[in-house]
Each structure stands twice: as structure tokens, then as C-alpha cells.
Write a protein that holds these residues in place. Structure first.
Motif, PDB file in Angstrom:
ATOM      1  N   ALA A 121       0.832  -1.205   0.000  1.00  0.00           N
ATOM      2  CA  ALA A 121       0.000   0.000   0.000  1.00  0.00           C
ATOM      3  C   ALA A 121       0.868   1.257   0.000  1.00  0.00           C
ATOM      4  CB  ALA A 121      -0.924  -0.004   1.217  1.00  0.00           C
ATOM      5  N   LEU A 122       1.939   1.248   0.810  1.00  0.00           N
ATOM      6  CA  LEU A 122       2.834   2.402   0.848  1.00  0.00           C
ATOM      7  C   LEU A 122       3.581   2.574  -0.479  1.00  0.00           C
ATOM      8  CD1 LEU A 122       4.352   2.257   4.449  1.00  0.00           C
ATOM      9  CD2 LEU A 122       2.810   3.975   3.516  1.00  0.00           C
ATOM     10  N   THR A 123       3.915   1.452  -1.116  1.00  0.00           N
ATOM     11  CA  THR A 123       4.598   1.536  -2.412  1.00  0.00           C
ATOM     12  C   THR A 123       3.694   2.183  -3.455  1.00  0.00           C
ATOM     13  OG1 THR A 123       5.868  -0.460  -1.869  1.00  0.00           O
ATOM     14  CG2 THR A 123       5.766   0.194  -4.188  1.00  0.00           C
ATOM     15  N   LYS A 124       2.412   1.805  -3.448  1.00  0.00           N
ATOM     16  CA  LYS A 124       1.469   2.422  -4.382  1.00  0.00           C
ATOM     17  C   LYS A 124       1.301   3.912  -4.075  1.00  0.00           C
ATOM     18  CE  LYS A 124      -1.154  -1.805  -5.235  1.00  0.00           C
ATOM     19  NZ  LYS A 124      -2.470  -2.488  -5.095  1.00  0.00           N
ATOM     20  N   MET A 125       1.247   4.227  -2.780  1.00  0.00           N
ATOM     21  CA  MET A 125       1.132   5.637  -2.404  1.00  0.00           C
ATOM     22  C   MET A 125       2.354   6.428  -2.887  1.00  0.00           C
ATOM     23  SD  MET A 125       0.718   7.255   1.413  1.00  0.00           S
ATOM     24  CE  MET A 125      -0.747   6.288   1.729  1.00  0.00           C
ATOM     25  N   LYS A 126       3.539   5.819  -2.742  1.00  0.00           N
ATOM     26  CA  LYS A 126       4.759   6.491  -3.192  1.00  0.00           C
ATOM     27  C   LYS A 126       4.727   6.724  -4.697  1.00  0.00           C
ATOM     28  CE  LYS A 126       9.802   6.103  -3.078  1.00  0.00           C
ATOM     29  NZ  LYS A 126      10.953   5.289  -2.627  1.00  0.00           N
ATOM     30  N   ASP A 127       4.244   5.718  -5.446  1.00  0.00           N
ATOM     31  CA  ASP A 127       4.131   5.887  -6.891  1.00  0.00           C
ATOM     32  C   ASP A 127       3.185   7.027  -7.247  1.00  0.00           C
ATOM     33  OD1 ASP A 127       5.856   3.777  -7.168  1.00  0.00           O
ATOM     34  OD2 ASP A 127       4.263   2.277  -7.484  1.00  0.00           O
ATOM     35  N   VAL A 128       2.081   7.126  -6.504  1.00  0.00           N
ATOM     36  CA  VAL A 128       1.133   8.225  -6.753  1.00  0.00           C
ATOM     37  C   VAL A 128       1.794   9.562  -6.458  1.00  0.00           C
ATOM     38  CG1 VAL A 128      -1.030   9.254  -5.994  1.00  0.00           C
ATOM     39  CG2 VAL A 128      -0.893   6.800  -6.338  1.00  0.00           C
ATOM     40  N   TYR A 129       2.582   9.628  -5.375  1.00  0.00           N
ATOM     41  CA  TYR A 129       3.273  10.874  -5.036  1.00  0.00           C
ATOM     42  C   TYR A 129       4.302  11.247  -6.092  1.00  0.00           C
ATOM     43  CZ  TYR A 129       1.224  10.713  -0.327  1.00  0.00           C
ATOM     44  OH  TYR A 129       0.364  10.705   0.722  1.00  0.00           O
ATOM     45  N   ILE A 130       4.959  10.224  -6.633  1.00  0.00           N
ATOM     46  CA  ILE A 130       5.968  10.506  -7.668  1.00  0.00           C
ATOM     47  C   ILE A 130       5.302  11.066  -8.920  1.00  0.00           C
ATOM     48  CG2 ILE A 130       7.644   9.422  -9.208  1.00  0.00           C
ATOM     49  CD1 ILE A 130       8.347   7.495  -6.939  1.00  0.00           C
ATOM     50  N   LYS A 131       4.166  10.478  -9.291  1.00  0.00           N
ATOM     51  CA  LYS A 131       3.469  10.950 -10.494  1.00  0.00           C
ATOM     52  C   LYS A 131       2.772  12.282 -10.255  1.00  0.00           C
ATOM     53  CE  LYS A 131       2.649   6.262 -12.228  1.00  0.00           C
ATOM     54  NZ  LYS A 131       1.610   5.248 -12.569  1.00  0.00           N
ATOM     55  N   ASN A 132       2.311  12.502  -9.043  1.00  0.00           N
ATOM     56  CA  ASN A 132       1.604  13.742  -8.712  1.00  0.00           C
ATOM     57  C   ASN A 132       2.240  14.353  -7.466  1.00  0.00           C
ATOM     58  OD1 ASN A 132      -0.759  13.456 -10.686  1.00  0.00           O
ATOM     59  ND2 ASN A 132      -0.913  11.559  -9.498  1.00  0.00           N
TER      60      ASN A 132
END
Length: 611
Positions: free
Chosen positions: A424-435
Motif C-alpha cells: 500500500a505504501l509503495t502504491k502511495m509512493k508511486d502516486v506521489y511521484i506521479k503527482n
């Protein structure tokens, strides 16, 4: 049939009857209200009953509900809870559909009845007024007629009297005419009043009263219909919950049919199976040849001389103990007559606190069979600290296997949770990187690192417990005859504590068997040395004791006792003034010997009593 035509003259009786009908309706409302209270009380009692027998969470009682019979009982309790809910539904529906509706209807009925009977009384008062007017007109006509007759008679009398003047006669004649005119007027008024009264009376008894009584009849019939509908609703409310109640009863029946005695018996085996094999046959000991006596598997010690047999290390046999060895008695304990204040209330200094363990450590260092001594020392340390070994080596093999398997499953679940959190944190990090406007991607790196470390630690724990599990599962099938003999009592001979180390080297005559101990040391493989720490069992009970005084065990390794309490003795006083006792499987420790009265079993190190 109409009350207006049939009961035109029963106004008062109708008034009483309609009031009785309202009273009946109110009585029925009261009956339904009491029924709802009974249903609520019954439902509450059923819920309390179900709750009373529900297993407590995180308790031993909850573990007992894994059997089919107890699971069926638990299902019955749950269904009884639902059963109680249906009685609450009955109460709620009766309150809303019957009690509340009828209460409102009674108020409307009272107002309607009051209005109808008010109109009836008004009509009666009107006809009574008309009757009074008629009577007054009649009496006036009658009076005027009588006055006219008397005036006519008086005129005729005056006219016949020759002595009366003509003026008096004329006056009498005029008076008679006046009275006749008044009588005619009264007659006309009476006739008119009579016609009016007859018209009013006809309209009263054939129009007004029938209409009023018809309305009262309709009101009463609506009341009767309403109470009948309420009684029907009363039955329907019960009938609506019958299918659900029947389903609850069906579930109880289904749960009862699910009881499997064979499965429960198998679960008892799984719960208490030790994994040991039954002991073998006891060898014959020929006492006719004392010097060549055979050492059997049931012998409690290895004797010296020609009859010495080679230990069976493949079966992990333990060092034997002689239960009848005469040892030097410890110094006498403080007298029982001494007050509790004269006896130290637990270890008062670090030296006193560590004296029992140091005593055992000295024995360990000076005795030859260090393997058994170190096992006992390790067990003593773990028991005094109040925690079992991490690898559950104090349990029988089968129970140990189950505990290890449960631990592995628990760790795997923890790993899965940590991995889910990491994903879940990895997906959140990916979202932060993209946005980047949604958050800082670097803010989750620390948490991801912590999760990675936690997962790695948990995996190491899993590997450790899986190793112990594989060791147990690989060792369970193959066990030697001597190991089976010792497993019948959970290897109680080696659980008597560290003090058994010195006895391992003693023969029945009190001498030491140094050679045999050395031979044992030489023949022990390295793997067997490690296995010695996996089969630790609680110390056996060697007697009982009674607390003479209350002792508050506030220091580490001690146990609190109350005056008059009966406990088990697992290790007698070694001369340091302390006795080791046990209350149950989880509570054991040391108490001052002078605080207890000890009764040792006759077959355990002799019978001694400390007072």
C-alpha cells in the motif's frame, strides 16, 4: 335494523352501552400493552441467558468450543439470541400496530360519542320545549273557555233580572262577548301550537333521533370492527415471526445433528497426544546373582561392576536417579515457634536472592554429567523467570509440534500484514511521484524501510520455528525402547532439578560412579547434547506443604502464599533456608522453609517434615 326506529325511546341505555364499548376497548388496549411488556421481559431474559453462557474471549473456556458438541451449544446460544429478537419484534409491532392505533382511536371515539349524544340531548330539549309550549297554550285555551262560560252565564243572569239596570246588563253582555273572543283567540293559538308540536314531534322521532341514533350505531359498529381487526392483527404479528422462529429452531436442530462423537474423540487425541510410545516390557531382574544383576530399562540407576550396560544415546535416555539415596541432611530450619517477623520475608539482598541459583551452579561445575546439570539449571532459570522456553521444549512432542505450527502460522500472518502495508505504501509512493502536489514521495521511505526490516525479522523467526518444527517432525517416528519407558511419566526422573546432578554420580551404597559418568560423557554425540535442551519438563511433585504464615513474594523467583494454603513441593530445602513449591502449572517459586510445613511423599527422598 336501525337503532333510530327500533330503539327510538332507549336514549339512556344507548348512552350506557356505548360507554361500556369504550371501556372494553380500553381494557383490550391494556391487555395488549401488558403482553408487549411480557414479550420484552422474556426477550431480555433470553438475551441475558444466552450472554451468561457465551464463552469469554481470550479465555480457556473459548478454546473448549472447538468440539462439535460445544460448537452446537454455541450455535444454540446464538439462535436463542435471535429467538429473543423475534419476541422483541412482536412487542414492537404490537405496540405500533395495536396499542398506539387503538389509543388514538379511543380518543377520537370519545369525541365522536360526545358529539352525537350532545345532538341527541339537544333534540330532546327542543321537543320538550315544544311540548311545554303546547301545554301552556292548551291551559290558556281551557282557562279562556271557562272564563267565557262564566261571563255568558253572568250576562244571562243579569238580563233575566228585572231589578238590574239596562247599563249593567249591557256591561255584562260586552264582558261575555270579550271573553268569547278571548276564548276563540286561545283556541286558534292552541290549534296552531298543537299543529306545530305535532310537526316537531314527528320530525323529532322520525328524522332527528333516527339520524342521531344511526350515527351512534355506525360509531359502535366501527368500534366493534376495529377491535376485531386488532385481534386479527394480534394474531398476525405472532404469525409473521413464526417462520423466523422456525428457522431458528431448524438451525438449533441442524447444530444438534452436526454433533460428531467420532470427531470430538479425535480432537481429544489431537489436544492431548504426547507423541510418545507406550513403555516396553520390564526386564526380569535376577536378585539371586547380586553381582551380575541385569540393568533393565525400568532401573532407576546404573550400578557399578560387571552388570554395567552401555547407555542408549540414540533414544536420548536420561541420567538415572536413585530415590532412596541417603544424603547429608541440610541444617535445621528456623523453629516453627518463631514469629514471621523473625524469619526473613524473602531475599533481602542480592547475595541472598541469588543463593539458590549459585548453589545449583556450584553443583553443576563440580559434577561430571554436566549435560543433565545444565538442562536442570536451564529449566530452573526459565521457571524462576515465569516463562516457558521459546521452542516449547517443555511440552510433549506432539503438543510441541502443534504449538510450533501455530507459531509459524501466526508469524506468516504477521508477514502478510506487513507485506500488505508495504504494498500500500509503495502504491502511495508511486502516486506521489506521479503527482508531487499530492504529497512528498520521500516521506514514506522511512516507513518502507521499517516494514522491510520487520518483514526480514519475521522471516528469520519463521525460519527458526520451522527448523524446530522440522526437527520435531523428523524425530517423532523413531524412538528407542528406553525412551518410551521414560516417556510414560514425561521423563520425570530428569525433572527433579539441579540437585540431581550430584545424585547422578551416586550408587545405592553412597559411592560415586566416576567411570560410568566419564564413559557417558565420551559417548554422547554432539547432536544428542543439543537435543537434551528440547525435552524439558516441569519438575515432579515430591510432596505437599501447608503455609504456616502469609508470605509476600515480592522478589524475583519467590512466590506469595497465604496462611493455611496447601501447595505442592517440587524441591526440598538444600540448606539455604528456601523450599521450592508450586501452586499450579504456571505458578511456582521459592518460600522460606520456616514459613511452611512440608510433607514429603514416602517414595520421594524419604519422609521428612519441617516444622
Amino acid at each position: 335494523m336501525s337503532w333510530g326506529t327500533e330503539l327510538w325511546d332507549q336514549f339512556d341505555n344507548l348512552e350506557k352501552h356505548t360507554q361500556w364499548g369504550i371501556d372494553v376497548l380500553e381494557k383490550y388496549i391494556k391487555f395488549v400493552k401488558e403482553r408487549t411488556e411480557i414479550e420484552l421481559s422474556y426477550a431480555k431474559q433470553l438475551r441475558n441467558l444466552s450472554k451468561k453462557y457465551q464463552p469469554k474471549k481470550n479465555s480457556k473456556e473459548e478454546e473448549e468450543y472447538r468440539y462439535t458438541s460445544t460448537r452446537a451449544f454455541l450455535a444454540t446460544l446464538n439462535e436463542m439470541n435471535d429467538y429473543a429478537g423475534q419476541h422483541e419484534v412482536i412487542s414492537e409491532n404490537m405496540t405500533s400496530l395495536i396499542t398506539a392505533e387503538l389509543t388514538r382511536y379511543v380518543q377520537e371515539l370519545k369525541q365522536e360519542r360526545k358529539s352525537h349524544f350532545h345532538d341527541g340531548r339537544k333534540a330532546q330539549q327542543h321537543i320538550e320545549t315544544c311540548w311545554k309550549q303546547l301545554e301552556a297554550s292548551k291551559r290558556r285555551f281551557e282557562r279562556d273557555c271557562k272564563e267565557a262560560d262564566r261571563a255568558q252565564q253572568y250576562f244571562e243572569k243579569m238580563d233575566a233580572d228585572i231589578n238590574v239596570t239596562k247599563a249593567d246588563v249591557e256591561k255584562a253582555r260586552q264582558q261575555a262577548q270579550l271573553r268569547h273572543q278571548m276564548a276563540e283567540d286561545s283556541k286558534a293559538e292552541y290549534s296552531s301550537t298543537l299543529q306545530k308540536f305535532n310537526s316537531e314531534q314527528h320530525e323529532h322521532y322520525y328524522t332527528h333521533i333516527p339520524n342521531i341514533f344511526q350515527k351512534i350505531q355506525e360509531m359502535e359498529e366501527r368500534r366493534i370492527v376495529r377491535i376485531g381487526e386488532s385481534m386479527k392483527t394480534f394474531a398476525e404479528v405472532d404469525r409473521q415471526v413464526i417462520p423466523i422462529i422456525g428457522k431458528c429452531l431448524d438451525e438449533i436442530t441442524k447444530a444438534a445433528e452436526s454433533v460428531d462423537h467420532k470427531n470430538d474423540s479425535q480432537m481429544v487425541i489431537e489436544a492431548f497426544k504426547s507423541g510418545f510410545e507406550p513403555p516396553g516390557d520390564v526386564d526380569f531382574e535376577d536378585f539371586t546373582q547380586p553381582m551380575k544383576r541385569t540393568v533393565s530399562e525400568s532401573s532407576l540407576s546404573n550400578s557399578r561392576g560387571d552388570g554395567k550396560s552401555e547407555p542408549k544415546f540414540g533414544s536420548k535416555s536420561k541420567g538415572k536417579l536413585w530415590p532412596f539415596i541417603k544424603k547429608n541432611k541440610p541444617p535445621p530450619p528456623p523453629p516453627a515457634s518463631a514469629s514471621p517477623s523473625a524469619v526473613p520475608n524473602g531475599p533481602q539482598s542480592p547475595k541472598q536472592q541469588k543463593e539458590p541459583l549459585s548453589h545449583r551452579f556450584n553443583e553443576f561445575m563440580t559434577s561430571k554429567p554436566k549435560i543433565h546439570c545444565f538442562r536442570s539449571l536451564k529449566r530452573g532459570l526459565s521457571l524462576k523467570l515465569g516463562a516457558g522456553p521459546e521452542d516449547f521444549s517443555n511440552l510433549p512432542p506432539e503438543q510441541r509440534r502443534k504449538k510450533l505450527q501455530q507459531k509459524v502460522d501466526e508469524l506468516n500472518r504477521d508477514i502478510q500484514k506487513e507485506m500488505d502495508s508495504r504494498d500500500a505504501l509503495t502504491k502511495m509512493k508511486d502516486v506521489y511521484i506521479k503527482n508531487p502536489q499530492m504529497g512528498d514521495a520521500a516521506s514514506v521511505d522511512h516507513r518502507l524501510a521499517e516494514l522491510g526490516q520487520n518483514i526480514e525479522k519475521l522471516r528469520l523467526e519463521v525460519q527458526k520455528f520451522e527448523g524446530w518444527l522440522a526437527e520435531v517432525e523428523g524425530r517423532l517416528p523413531a524412538r528407542s525402547e528406553q525412551s518410551r519407558r521414560q516417556s510414560g511419566v514425561y521423563e520425570a526422573q530428569n525433572a527433579s532439578g539441579v540437585n540431581s546432578c550430584a545424585q547422578d554420580r551416586e550408587s545405592p551404597d553412597g559411592s560415586y560412579t566416576e567411570e560410568q559418568s566419564q564413559e557417558t560423557e565420551m559417548k554422547v554425540p554432539a547432536t544428542d547434547f543439543d537435543d537434551e535442551f528440547d525435552d524439558e519438563e516441569p519438575l515432579p511433585t515430591i510432596g505437599t506443604c501447608k503455609a504456616l504464615y502469609t508470605f509476600e513474594g515480592q522478589n524475583e523467583g519467590t512466590i506469595s502464599v497465604a496462611e493455611g494454603e496447601m501447595l505442592y513441593v517440587i524441591e526440598e530445602d538444600k540448606g539455604d533456608g528456601w523450599t521450592r513449591i508450586r501452586r499450579n502449572e504456571d505458578e511456582e517459586g521459592y518460600v522460606p522453609t520456616s514459613y511452611v510445613e512440608v510433607y514429603l511423599d514416602k517414595n520421594a527422598k524419604g519422609a521428612m517434615t519441617y516444622i
